[in-house]
Design a protein around this motif. Structure first.
Motif, PDB file in Angstrom:
ATOM      1  N   LYS A 102      14.075  58.347  11.253  1.00 41.26           N
ATOM      2  CA  LYS A 102      13.785  59.592  10.528  1.00 41.26           C
ATOM      3  C   LYS A 102      14.948  59.977   9.623  1.00 41.26           C
ATOM      4  O   LYS A 102      14.756  60.369   8.466  1.00 41.26           O
ATOM      5  N   ALA A 103      16.175  59.882  10.147  1.00 35.49           N
ATOM      6  CA  ALA A 103      17.348  60.242   9.345  1.00 35.49           C
ATOM      7  C   ALA A 103      17.517  59.268   8.177  1.00 35.49           C
ATOM      8  O   ALA A 103      17.811  59.685   7.042  1.00 35.49           O
ATOM      9  N   LEU A 104      17.326  57.977   8.426  1.00 31.01           N
ATOM     10  CA  LEU A 104      17.491  56.964   7.375  1.00 31.01           C
ATOM     11  C   LEU A 104      16.507  57.204   6.229  1.00 31.01           C
ATOM     12  O   LEU A 104      16.864  57.095   5.050  1.00 31.01           O
ATOM     13  N   ILE A 105      15.273  57.532   6.579  1.00 34.78           N
ATOM     14  CA  ILE A 105      14.248  57.764   5.554  1.00 34.78           C
ATOM     15  C   ILE A 105      14.577  59.020   4.750  1.00 34.78           C
ATOM     16  O   ILE A 105      14.435  59.050   3.521  1.00 34.78           O
ATOM     17  N   GLY A 106      15.044  60.055   5.443  1.00 35.96           N
ATOM     18  CA  GLY A 106      15.441  61.273   4.747  1.00 35.96           C
ATOM     19  C   GLY A 106      16.613  61.028   3.807  1.00 35.96           C
ATOM     20  O   GLY A 106      16.627  61.503   2.653  1.00 35.96           O
ATOM     21  N   GLU A 107      17.610  60.268   4.264  1.00 33.93           N
ATOM     22  CA  GLU A 107      18.786  59.977   3.445  1.00 33.93           C
ATOM     23  C   GLU A 107      18.435  59.135   2.219  1.00 33.93           C
ATOM     24  O   GLU A 107      19.136  59.183   1.207  1.00 33.93           O
ATOM     25  N   ALA A 108      17.354  58.362   2.318  1.00 35.01           N
ATOM     26  CA  ALA A 108      16.947  57.515   1.179  1.00 35.01           C
ATOM     27  C   ALA A 108      16.228  58.308   0.094  1.00 35.01           C
ATOM     28  O   ALA A 108      15.829  57.736  -0.929  1.00 35.01           O
ATOM     29  N   GLY A 109      16.050  59.610   0.290  1.00 35.09           N
ATOM     30  CA  GLY A 109      15.417  60.443  -0.726  1.00 35.09           C
ATOM     31  C   GLY A 109      13.906  60.488  -0.666  1.00 35.09           C
ATOM     32  O   GLY A 109      13.241  60.801  -1.659  1.00 35.09           O
ATOM     33  N   ALA A 110      13.346  60.198   0.503  1.00 36.11           N
ATOM     34  CA  ALA A 110      11.885  60.119   0.610  1.00 36.11           C
ATOM     35  C   ALA A 110      11.214  61.478   0.487  1.00 36.11           C
ATOM     36  O   ALA A 110      10.103  61.580  -0.057  1.00 36.11           O
ATOM     37  N   ILE A 111      11.869  62.526   0.989  1.00 38.76           N
ATOM     38  CA  ILE A 111      11.164  63.814   1.107  1.00 38.76           C
ATOM     39  C   ILE A 111      10.781  64.404  -0.250  1.00 38.76           C
ATOM     40  O   ILE A 111       9.625  64.808  -0.449  1.00 38.76           O
ATOM     41  N   PRO A 112      11.671  64.468  -1.248  1.00 46.55           N
ATOM     42  CA  PRO A 112      11.228  64.961  -2.563  1.00 46.55           C
ATOM     43  C   PRO A 112      10.087  64.118  -3.144  1.00 46.55           C
ATOM     44  O   PRO A 112       9.155  64.667  -3.752  1.00 46.55           O
ATOM     45  N   ALA A 113      10.154  62.799  -2.963  1.00 52.49           N
ATOM     46  CA  ALA A 113       9.089  61.940  -3.491  1.00 52.49           C
ATOM     47  C   ALA A 113       7.770  62.191  -2.758  1.00 52.49           C
ATOM     48  O   ALA A 113       6.691  62.160  -3.356  1.00 52.49           O
ATOM     49  N   LEU A 114       7.844  62.432  -1.446  1.00 55.46           N
ATOM     50  CA  LEU A 114       6.630  62.743  -0.686  1.00 55.46           C
ATOM     51  C   LEU A 114       6.053  64.098  -1.107  1.00 55.46           C
ATOM     52  O   LEU A 114       4.829  64.269  -1.153  1.00 55.46           O
ATOM     53  N   ILE A 115       6.934  65.042  -1.399  1.00 56.29           N
ATOM     54  CA  ILE A 115       6.456  66.359  -1.856  1.00 56.29           C
ATOM     55  C   ILE A 115       5.733  66.211  -3.186  1.00 56.29           C
ATOM     56  O   ILE A 115       4.705  66.859  -3.428  1.00 56.29           O
ATOM     57  N   SER A 116       6.253  65.342  -4.052  1.00 60.03           N
ATOM     58  CA  SER A 116       5.590  65.077  -5.336  1.00 60.03           C
ATOM     59  C   SER A 116       4.191  64.515  -5.103  1.00 60.03           C
ATOM     60  O   SER A 116       3.223  64.930  -5.750  1.00 60.03           O
TER      61      SER A 116
END
Length: 647
Positions: free
Chosen positions: A475-489
């Protein structure tokens, strides 16, 4: 002057409690998910119906415990967390037992009762032992829930001692049906009733289950397949006698066999011009009947018979999609499915994989060294193979496909990129493969696919990240890779399916505390509130779930409060489904707990009337949340009166 030893110890304990609380919320959510999955399983209709019903009912009785733990996860200590993790493993095992019985052969279940008795006994013992590890007195749950869990624990203990699947009458009937050439129809009817194999549809499902059991067996099955097939045929004949409609259908089907319908051109082998029994694909993408193209290749030909193109290799790949379409067409036209001839059989090889290691290696060579068209085709093949079964996923990963698929995530060809990310999604179903994908540092590349032009690639990238995020450390690795802004998009711009994939991935990622802050900073609250306020939105449940996770931290409460959530939540509590009303009440309670401004806003918005109605008509959890929130409003009113009196 530095902190004293006592202060340091107190700070350490507070930190441990805070960490346990975050993990506890995640564990409770996961446990509730397992209960939901068990609840969603179809009710068993076979000989083990009572055993399945009892086990499923006992699993469902745990839901109120997990509900309350999710709402107050801070009270969980390390020991309680370990107990809940053991309980998760036990419930996952119980779910798998129920699923295997629902999907399995009923004939096999009654012929091997001891095997299934052991399965249910193991599931029951595991849940009982896991509950025994949890001290209810240390959990901050209601007395009602504690009582229910204690009763359940006692039930599980008694169930172990009284578990017996034997049915003497059924055993005698089966023995006679298996050993007598012409069995009494009365006996066959009794067997049909007991096994719930009463009509053509039931018989067809049993036939499929029996077939799946045989092809997935390592070595020979521990029962006589011939005997079971013979018995199934007797039951089918008996059901046709009992059901004149089915018999009529059979007669029509028999008549249809003599009409010789026109075979679609796509179903004919280009070499033999006959209906294909075992279609396979050559390197040019053309499909042929296996036996005919193999003869062509064995004769030394190096070209495709239809296109005359040079074959880059002579390996052939099963065309499962076309084979399925041919089977459906045969069934619809009353034609007996063609049987393969010669050395090749439909039965899978010993390792149950649909393709040999040599075949996989050829596909990997195309991934590594082929032109763009070859890479696209190979990635598409691996995507389909990885989707089909667990053994394919293991074989493909062991052959070294994951690093090559990772490289293709940056392919300039959108279709190749889509195939590659979807193949990784299918491979990630295997837990070991998740580790390989992460080790190969594929997460940043998957996140880049989230920003690609292909909507299907973006959706499948979101689903892949969700799959990987089921492992907590990812979970932390995915968050650090910048996934959350892209998922929000994707949550804002995607198709309905894409939005749902994005919301599910965001929810799972936000179970990790650090990702909650990232999501808030990316402005997710505004988009979620828009979804709640949209009458045509289909993601209200998902939006409420993510908001509830964000409201578990102070920054989340503040961000949600700034969006003026009270009117929307009260509206949902009036007009939403039972689940929506429950989740809206839980979110509003969370927002108002310890925040006077939010509590005052709820009161001024007319919350009391809505909450009183929910106490009367809501689900059990909705009633608890509504009652607790009413209590907060009353306490605030009493405090206000007391302050006025003092003044």
């Amino acid at each position: 002057m530095g902190p004293t030893a006592a202060q340091e110890k107190e700070e350490e304990e507070e930190k441990e409690t805070e960490m346990s609380g975050g993990a506890g919320g995640a564990v409770a959510e996961t446990l509730l998910q397992v209960v939901a999955e068990v609840s969603a399983l179809p009710e068993s209709r076979g000989p083990l119906r009572q055993m399945c019903c009892d086990l499923a009912r006992r699993v469902k009785l745990l839901a109120p415990l997990f509900d309350e733990l999710r709402d107050d996860a801070v009270s969980l200590g390390p020991a309680e967390l370990r107990g809940l993790e053991s309980l998760y493993a036990a419930l996952a095992g119980a779910k798998e037992t129920l699923r295997s019985v629902n999907d399995g052969s009923r004939l096999y279940q009654v012929l091997r009762p001891q095997k299934f008795q052991r399965l249910f006994l193991k599931a029951t013992e595991s849940i009982e032992e896991a509950l025994g590890e949890i001290s209810l007195d240390k959990l901050n749950v209601s007395d009602e829930v504690k009582e229910q869990i204690e009763l359940l624990h006692a039930q599980l203990h008694r169930a172990k001692e009284s578990m017996d699947l034997r049915d003497l009458q059924l055993s005698r009937d089966l023995n006679r049906a298996l050993n007598e050439g012409h069995c009494d129809p009365t006996i066959l009817k009794r067997i049909s009733e007991k096994l719930q194999l009463k009509n053509k549809n039931d018989i067809m499902k049993e036939s499929v289950a029996l077939h799946e059991m045989v092809i997935s067996s390592v070595g020979e099955p521990d029962v006589s397949v011939e005997e079971m097939s013979s018995l199934l045929k007797k039951l089918k004949d008996c059901s046709l006698l009992e059901d004149p409609t089915s018999a009529s259908i059979e007669r029509k089907t028999s008549f249809a066999k003599h009409r010789s319908p026109v075979i679609p051109d796509d179903f004919r082998c280009p070499l033999s011009l006959e209906l294909m029994k075992d279609p396979v694909i050559v390197s040019t993408g053309q499909t042929y009947e296996r036996s005919y193209i193999q003869k062509w290749l064995d004769s030394g030909h190096k070209t495709c018979p239809k296109t005359q193109q040079y074959l880059s290799h002579t390996a052939v790949t099963p065309n499962f999609v076309l084979k399925s379409l041919i089977a459906q067409w045969c069934d619809a036209n009353g034609i007996e499915l063609p049987k393969t001839q010669g050395g090749h059989q439909d039965r899978k090889p010993a390792n149950n994989s649909d393709i040999s290691r040599d075949g996989i290696n050829i596909l990997l060579q195309k991934l590594a060294n082929g032109n763009q068209e070859a890479q696209r085709a190979a990635a598409g093949e691996l995507r389909l193979l990885a989707k089909r079964n667990a053994d394919n996923r293991i074989s493909i990963a062991e052959a070294g496909a994951i690093p090559l698929l990772k490289q293709l995530l940056s392919s300039p060809d959108p279709r190749t990129q889509e195939h590659a990310v979807t193949a990784l999604l299918n491979l990630s179903i295997n837990s070991d493969n998740k580790g390989i994908i992460v080790k190969e540092k594929a997460i940043p590349e998957i996140v880049k696919v989230l920003e690609s032009e292909s909507m299907e690639a973006r959706e499948n990238a979101a689903a892949t990240l969700f799959s990987l995020s089921t492992v907590d450390q990812n979970k932390a690795l995915i968050g650090e890779a910048g996934a959350i802004p892209a998922l929000i998009s994707l949550l804002c711009q995607g198709s309905p399916r894409g939005k749902k994939d994005a919301a599910t991935a965001i929810f799972n990622l936000c179970l990790y505390p650090g990702n909650k802050v990232v999501a808030l900073q990316a402005g997710i609250v505004v988009h979620l509130m828009t979804m709640l306020d949209d009458p045509g939105a289909s993601l209200v449940d998902e939006a409420l779930a993510v908001l509830a996770i964000l409201a578990s931290i102070q920054e989340g409460k503040v961000a949600i409060a700034h969006s003026d959530p009270t009117p929307v939540l009260l509206k949902l509590m009036k007009t939403g489904s039972a689940q929506v009303r429950e989740n809206a009440a839980a979110l509003l309670f969370s927002l108002c707990s310890g925040v006077e401004e939010n509590l005052e806003a709820a009161k001024e918005g007319g919350a009391e009337e809505v909450l009183k109605e929910l106490v009367e008509t809501g689900t059990e959890r909705a009633k608890r949340k509504a009652g607790s929130l009413l209590g907060l409003i009353c306490q605030a009113a009493e405090a206000s009166v007391s302050d006025s009196a003092k003044t």
